[in-house]
Write a protein that holds these residues in place. Sequence first.
Motif, PDB file in Angstrom:
ATOM      1  N   TRP A 316     -24.492  56.150  -1.850  1.00 30.59           N
ATOM      2  CA  TRP A 316     -24.004  55.903  -0.496  1.00 30.59           C
ATOM      3  C   TRP A 316     -25.151  55.669   0.483  1.00 30.59           C
ATOM      4  CZ3 TRP A 316     -20.972  60.980  -1.326  1.00 30.59           C
ATOM      5  CH2 TRP A 316     -19.756  60.706  -1.979  1.00 30.59           C
ATOM      6  N   ASP A 317     -24.795  55.101   1.630  1.00 26.95           N
ATOM      7  CA  ASP A 317     -25.746  55.047   2.741  1.00 26.95           C
ATOM      8  C   ASP A 317     -26.129  56.474   3.105  1.00 26.95           C
ATOM      9  OD1 ASP A 317     -25.836  52.370   3.073  1.00 26.95           O
ATOM     10  OD2 ASP A 317     -24.396  52.298   4.736  1.00 26.95           O
ATOM     11  N   SER A 318     -27.375  56.634   3.551  1.00 29.62           N
ATOM     12  CA  SER A 318     -27.782  57.969   3.993  1.00 29.62           C
ATOM     13  C   SER A 318     -27.106  58.284   5.327  1.00 29.62           C
ATOM     14  CB  SER A 318     -29.295  58.019   4.175  1.00 29.62           C
ATOM     15  OG  SER A 318     -29.650  57.306   5.342  1.00 29.62           O
ATOM     16  N   LEU A 319     -27.136  59.556   5.682  1.00 25.21           N
ATOM     17  CA  LEU A 319     -26.574  59.955   6.974  1.00 25.21           C
ATOM     18  C   LEU A 319     -27.276  59.217   8.111  1.00 25.21           C
ATOM     19  CD1 LEU A 319     -24.616  61.930   8.430  1.00 25.21           C
ATOM     20  CD2 LEU A 319     -26.557  63.503   8.626  1.00 25.21           C
ATOM     21  N   ALA A 320     -28.601  59.076   7.996  1.00 29.58           N
ATOM     22  CA  ALA A 320     -29.347  58.402   9.070  1.00 29.58           C
ATOM     23  C   ALA A 320     -28.945  56.935   9.168  1.00 29.58           C
ATOM     24  CB  ALA A 320     -30.846  58.539   8.823  1.00 29.58           C
ATOM     25  N   ALA A 321     -28.762  56.282   8.014  1.00 29.66           N
ATOM     26  CA  ALA A 321     -28.364  54.872   8.021  1.00 29.66           C
ATOM     27  C   ALA A 321     -26.996  54.728   8.685  1.00 29.66           C
ATOM     28  CB  ALA A 321     -28.331  54.326   6.600  1.00 29.66           C
ATOM     29  N   GLU A 322     -26.078  55.622   8.327  1.00 29.23           N
ATOM     30  CA  GLU A 322     -24.752  55.625   8.964  1.00 29.23           C
ATOM     31  C   GLU A 322     -24.861  55.721  10.475  1.00 29.23           C
ATOM     32  OE1 GLU A 322     -21.614  58.532   8.060  1.00 29.23           O
ATOM     33  OE2 GLU A 322     -22.888  59.025   6.356  1.00 29.23           O
ATOM     34  N   ARG A 323     -25.884  56.456  10.918  1.00 33.58           N
ATOM     35  CA  ARG A 323     -26.010  56.750  12.338  1.00 33.58           C
ATOM     36  C   ARG A 323     -27.015  55.825  13.022  1.00 33.58           C
ATOM     37  NH1 ARG A 323     -23.481  61.379  13.731  1.00 33.58           N
ATOM     38  NH2 ARG A 323     -24.943  61.852  15.408  1.00 33.58           N
ATOM     39  N   GLY A 324     -27.289  54.685  12.373  1.00 32.93           N
ATOM     40  CA  GLY A 324     -27.999  53.615  13.061  1.00 32.93           C
ATOM     41  C   GLY A 324     -29.503  53.584  12.903  1.00 32.93           C
ATOM     42  N   ILE A 325     -30.046  54.395  12.016  1.00 32.95           N
ATOM     43  CA  ILE A 325     -31.500  54.379  11.806  1.00 32.95           C
ATOM     44  C   ILE A 325     -31.844  53.292  10.787  1.00 32.95           C
ATOM     45  CG2 ILE A 325     -33.481  55.716  10.974  1.00 32.95           C
ATOM     46  CD1 ILE A 325     -32.422  56.705  13.673  1.00 32.95           C
ATOM     47  N   ALA A 326     -32.862  52.493  11.109  1.00 30.94           N
ATOM     48  CA  ALA A 326     -33.224  51.362  10.256  1.00 30.94           C
ATOM     49  C   ALA A 326     -33.812  51.851   8.939  1.00 30.94           C
ATOM     50  CB  ALA A 326     -34.240  50.476  10.978  1.00 30.94           C
ATOM     51  N   ASP A 327     -33.623  51.004   7.922  1.00 27.64           N
ATOM     52  CA  ASP A 327     -34.192  51.271   6.604  1.00 27.64           C
ATOM     53  C   ASP A 327     -35.690  51.525   6.707  1.00 27.64           C
ATOM     54  OD1 ASP A 327     -32.562  51.408   4.498  1.00 27.64           O
ATOM     55  OD2 ASP A 327     -33.199  49.513   3.571  1.00 27.64           O
ATOM     56  N   GLY A 328     -36.178  52.456   5.955  1.00 32.79           N
ATOM     57  CA  GLY A 328     -37.619  52.703   5.938  1.00 32.79           C
ATOM     58  C   GLY A 328     -38.091  53.620   7.037  1.00 32.79           C
ATOM     59  N   LYS A 329     -37.208  53.945   7.991  1.00 35.72           N
ATOM     60  CA  LYS A 329     -37.576  54.876   9.064  1.00 35.72           C
ATOM     61  C   LYS A 329     -37.095  56.277   8.684  1.00 35.72           C
ATOM     62  CE  LYS A 329     -39.107  51.769  12.006  1.00 35.72           C
ATOM     63  NZ  LYS A 329     -40.537  51.695  12.317  1.00 35.72           N
ATOM     64  N   GLY A 392     -15.895  53.853  -7.669  1.00 35.24           N
ATOM     65  CA  GLY A 392     -16.181  52.827  -6.671  1.00 35.24           C
ATOM     66  C   GLY A 392     -15.807  53.227  -5.247  1.00 35.24           C
ATOM     67  N   TRP A 393     -15.701  54.535  -4.986  1.00 32.61           N
ATOM     68  CA  TRP A 393     -15.373  54.968  -3.628  1.00 32.61           C
ATOM     69  C   TRP A 393     -16.620  54.924  -2.746  1.00 32.61           C
ATOM     70  CZ3 TRP A 393     -11.486  59.386  -2.345  1.00 32.61           C
ATOM     71  CH2 TRP A 393     -10.216  59.064  -2.879  1.00 32.61           C
ATOM     72  N   SER A 394     -16.513  54.171  -1.672  1.00 30.74           N
ATOM     73  CA  SER A 394     -17.609  54.154  -0.698  1.00 30.74           C
ATOM     74  C   SER A 394     -17.550  55.443   0.113  1.00 30.74           C
ATOM     75  CB  SER A 394     -17.462  52.955   0.240  1.00 30.74           C
ATOM     76  OG  SER A 394     -16.281  53.138   1.014  1.00 30.74           O
ATOM     77  N   LYS A 395     -18.594  55.679   0.891  1.00 30.24           N
ATOM     78  CA  LYS A 395     -18.582  56.847   1.767  1.00 30.24           C
ATOM     79  C   LYS A 395     -17.484  56.686   2.820  1.00 30.24           C
ATOM     80  CE  LYS A 395     -22.394  59.676   3.556  1.00 30.24           C
ATOM     81  NZ  LYS A 395     -23.736  59.559   4.171  1.00 30.24           N
ATOM     82  N   ALA A 396     -17.308  55.460   3.309  1.00 33.07           N
ATOM     83  CA  ALA A 396     -16.277  55.199   4.319  1.00 33.07           C
ATOM     84  C   ALA A 396     -14.897  55.556   3.763  1.00 33.07           C
ATOM     85  CB  ALA A 396     -16.320  53.732   4.743  1.00 33.07           C
ATOM     86  N   ARG A 397     -14.687  55.231   2.494  1.00 30.97           N
ATOM     87  CA  ARG A 397     -13.403  55.547   1.847  1.00 30.97           C
ATOM     88  C   ARG A 397     -13.214  57.067   1.790  1.00 30.97           C
ATOM     89  NH1 ARG A 397     -10.130  53.801  -2.707  1.00 30.97           N
ATOM     90  NH2 ARG A 397      -8.320  55.190  -2.588  1.00 30.97           N
TER      91      ARG A 397
END
Lengths: 477, 91
Positions: A316-329, A392-397
């Motif tokens: 899944w996307d990380s919590l930070a990615a979900e919350r708008g933090i750019a990749d690599g940050k 195949g469940w996404s985090k959003a699901r």
Amino acid sequence: MNLPENGLVAVVKRDCETCGMTEPVLAALAEAGSLTVFTQDDPAFPESVAHEYDASLDVSHALKIEVVPTLLRREGGREVARTYGWNKAEWRELTGVATLGEDLPNLRPGCGAKNIEPGIIEDLLVRHGETGLKSRRIDFGAQEDEIEALFDRGWSDGLPVVPPTEARVLRMLDGTTRDPQEVIGKVPSDLADCTIEKIAINAVMAGCKPEYLPVVIAAVEAVLEEPFAMHGVLATTMFVGPVVIVNGPIRRAIGMNAKGNALGQGFRANNTIGRALQLVIRNVGGGRPQEVDRATLGNPGKLSYCIAEDEEGSCWDSLAAERGIADGKSAVTVFAGFGLQGIVDQKSRTPESLAQSFAECLKTLHHPKIYPGADALVVVCPEHERTFRDAGWSKARLYEELYGRAQRPAEEVMPGAGGIAEGTSAFPAGSMARKFRDGGLMIVRAGGGAGMFSGIIGGWSASGEKGSSPVTKEISL
Amino acid sequence: MTTILDPTGERSVAARPRLARPERLEGLKVGLLDIAKTKGDIFLDRIEQRLTESGLEVKRYAKPTNTRPAPTPLYQQIATEVDVVIEALSD
């Protein structure tokens, strides 16, 4: 040890091959006239040249030596020329000896000077009053045990703290490029200005390494943002304290643990970062239990509660990615949370069954009849995540399923239902009561590879706009 | 000597403040501590007599020796039993 008014000065050390190589040159210059040699590490070196031993390194420090050998020329008590390392042309020009070092190569880099070595430079800066640190100095008596003295003054969270000497705080500040005097906000309950320096002091006390400091700073910044409502989180009678979730490359760089015992003891970065944040609140803000901290029970995480997400293992996307933090940050997210409620399900092999297990456990957060409830952070263990991943469940699901499945019929949560006075009449009969507000759940993945044991970190009754919302802050190095 | 940097918001003094002295003794229990220096008992007997005449409740304590700090149980006993303490120091 006095510097000559006029003449050449060389600073060398035994532990530097280039210095050793220049010994015949120094001997020749000494014979020819005015050369004063200071040696940094070995009082016997250089054997063939008269020299003084700069044991305290005060001369080297005063001359701001960074590389040895350094050769400089003084006139009328002032330095007028300097060269460092071995550079034949420069040495010849500076000394005016055209044949200097005939047998030597043209160029050899020097070595780092001893007076700027880590552990030494800090002591020199302290001794010469040059640290630039502004905090009040407090002297302990010669017979006073430092650890006990820090307990006695009320600056400990109940465990021993590392004495924040000036040298230690200076080393801590190496962990950031930010100005120590930058004020990052006011810490409740005293609303005292919090500088980077004050954070560094408390990070030393917590046992942090300098490279953890940017994470601690970001965590302090995050809890001081208005939506987090740090004053309320501190003052509430409920269990909560700041829970710090760390994402991004810094987790691995500083050795945070996201695997086995992810929420437990034994990992310096996790345990000291959370502790440093709590010490800032206690010491800078004056937020102490049984004073402004009115917690009835509190929770053990109020000593330190800092989690690294296992991003590498997650589908899944990380919590930070979900919350708008750019990749690599890298980023921290702070959440007003407490304790851990286990989700033990070793039999579900379909995502529907497992999601229902999660939801049944989430329904009981605070109380099975408290609807709507507090926010919650769900820590999904690898063996549970695998079930969702394989299907195949996404985090959003998963979020969507949990919001839906954690509902209860309004009748079941009414006061008196089930023989329990606690409950609510806020939901019309016949409707479904929602447990979680939109955005009230956060999911991260962490933990060891074996064990079908996920966890719920419960939030505060005053979740969301009426109280505390999670805050995410990018970590600036 | 170790010097540390103040970890607090620096809103209070660096030294630990002493408890304020009570303005009067009425209603307080008074402890008299004999630290085992010569004639301390004679001095404290007289103090006890004067305080008792004033209607105050007095309790007597004694250190086993003047060469060492008071044993912890004695500290704790004094702290829990009386409000103020008068010590007979020196000979």
